[in-house]
Design an enzyme around this catalytic site. Sequence first.
Site, PDB file in Angstrom:
ATOM      1  N   LYS A   1      -5.386   9.861   2.459  1.00  0.00           N
ATOM      2  CA  LYS A   1      -6.005   9.125   3.358  1.00  0.00           C
ATOM      3  C   LYS A   1      -7.222   9.897   3.909  1.00  0.00           C
ATOM      4  CE  LYS A   1      -5.875   5.477   3.457  1.00  0.00           C
ATOM      5  NZ  LYS A   1      -6.721   4.762   3.091  1.00  0.00           N
TER       6      LYS A   1
ATOM      7  N   ARG B   1       0.649  -1.224  -0.096  1.00  0.00           N
ATOM      8  CA  ARG B   1      -0.011  -0.130   0.044  1.00  0.00           C
ATOM      9  C   ARG B   1       0.981   1.295   0.099  1.00  0.00           C
ATOM     10  NH1 ARG B   1       1.416   1.965   4.056  1.00  0.00           N
ATOM     11  NH2 ARG B   1       0.473   3.820   3.579  1.00  0.00           N
TER      12      ARG B   1
ATOM     13  N   ASP C   1      -2.041  10.854  -2.607  1.00  0.00           N
ATOM     14  CA  ASP C   1      -2.406   9.838  -3.511  1.00  0.00           C
ATOM     15  C   ASP C   1      -2.557  10.189  -5.007  1.00  0.00           C
ATOM     16  OD1 ASP C   1      -3.129   8.612  -0.686  1.00  0.00           O
ATOM     17  OD2 ASP C   1      -2.614   6.784  -2.115  1.00  0.00           O
TER      18      ASP C   1
ATOM     19  N   GLN D   1      -3.066   2.576   9.657  1.00  0.00           N
ATOM     20  CA  GLN D   1      -1.906   2.628   9.174  1.00  0.00           C
ATOM     21  C   GLN D   1      -1.053   3.465   9.865  1.00  0.00           C
ATOM     22  OE1 GLN D   1      -4.542   3.060   7.403  1.00  0.00           O
ATOM     23  NE2 GLN D   1      -4.555   2.397   5.277  1.00  0.00           N
TER      24      GLN D   1
END
Length: 366
Positions: free
Chosen positions: A258, A54, A247, A206
């Site tokens: 996120k 990821r 991202d 995470q």
Amino acid sequence: MKIQGKHYRSIWVNPNDPRQIQTFDQRKIPFQITIETWTSYKDAVIAIKEMHVRGAPLIGVSGAYGLYLATLEAPSENPLPFLEKAKNELENARPTAVNLSWAVNKVWNVIKNLRSIEDMRATALAMANQLADEDVKMCKRIGEAGLPLIEEIYARTGKPVNILTHCNAGWIATIDYGTITAPIYMAHRKGIPVHVWVSETRPRNQGSRITAWELGEEGVPHTVIADNASGLIIQEGKVDIVLVGADRVVRNGDTANKIGTLMKAVVAHEYGIPFYVALPSSTFDPSLDIGSQIPIEVRSEDEVLYTEGWINDDINRVRVAPFNSHAYNPAFDVTPAKFITGYITDKGVLTAEQLHTLVEKGIKTV
Ligand code: MRU
């Protein structure tokens, strides 16, 4: 970066068998550090979809290595239909991080024009290796660009620099160094006192699982907070700077990251705390004008309805909502450029306007 003192990258070609790609299964960090081996492009598709790997830069390079594995599986006669199917599956394994489709298509656009399967194999491998090496260089440059921001705060306050972060944009989300962690590691190694507030990042945690583990392995002081505590600690003056990854950043500077990033950006803006996005050029998407065009991944409701941890010597899942409740699980949000102080990139620290100018000149070339 290091795990128990030993240096690793996040993904590599098996030195004993170049037909295999190896990586860490991030679903198990920090409780179990396991290396998994891919021998088929399908392994890469599953690993990206199910988040064994990821983080935007790592899934990009994973996709490129996945296409290399597909060249090993493709028939020598007429390989293109097989390869095109693999390319489509790989680039669609996750929708939000642009690095994935960018890296897969970079390799595809070259190999599809080659004559022999042998050339396709050699070229796909060389390109995937090159993308990995370039990512390491870009993260190092991000570190060098971001370090002065931390140094300036320390010079001004004379106190440990408190950094708030979200999710994991560390070395294991890239190939090495990380994006937001690169300047943090550099500051720490230079003897600048830093302390990182690690936002746990529900639903998959995470932050508390991966970022806290990474910082701990490097000896960087840090404290885990519940996501909901970030507003209060900003308001109380306990945060000097917010650093997050990305991202996808589009032409006007709007940034997908996120889920939960947007709330931090708005609160930081309200209280006058600098909010920086760190990213390599591979995370820019010059094909989109504004953030509302970015596809947002919606993941399984189970990630919200359950949580996971270390119980009875194993990783176990527990239900955290009533059995008849449903959940909605968007995995990313988009922070408008107006809340972002600057972009820490491999081309330096940029404002949204400078970013736009560079995009016009073709920033995506690395
Ligand atoms: O869903 P994930 O864990 O892949 O999301 C990752 C993030 O949002 C990271 O902040 C981002 O990819 C930057 S990685 C350097």
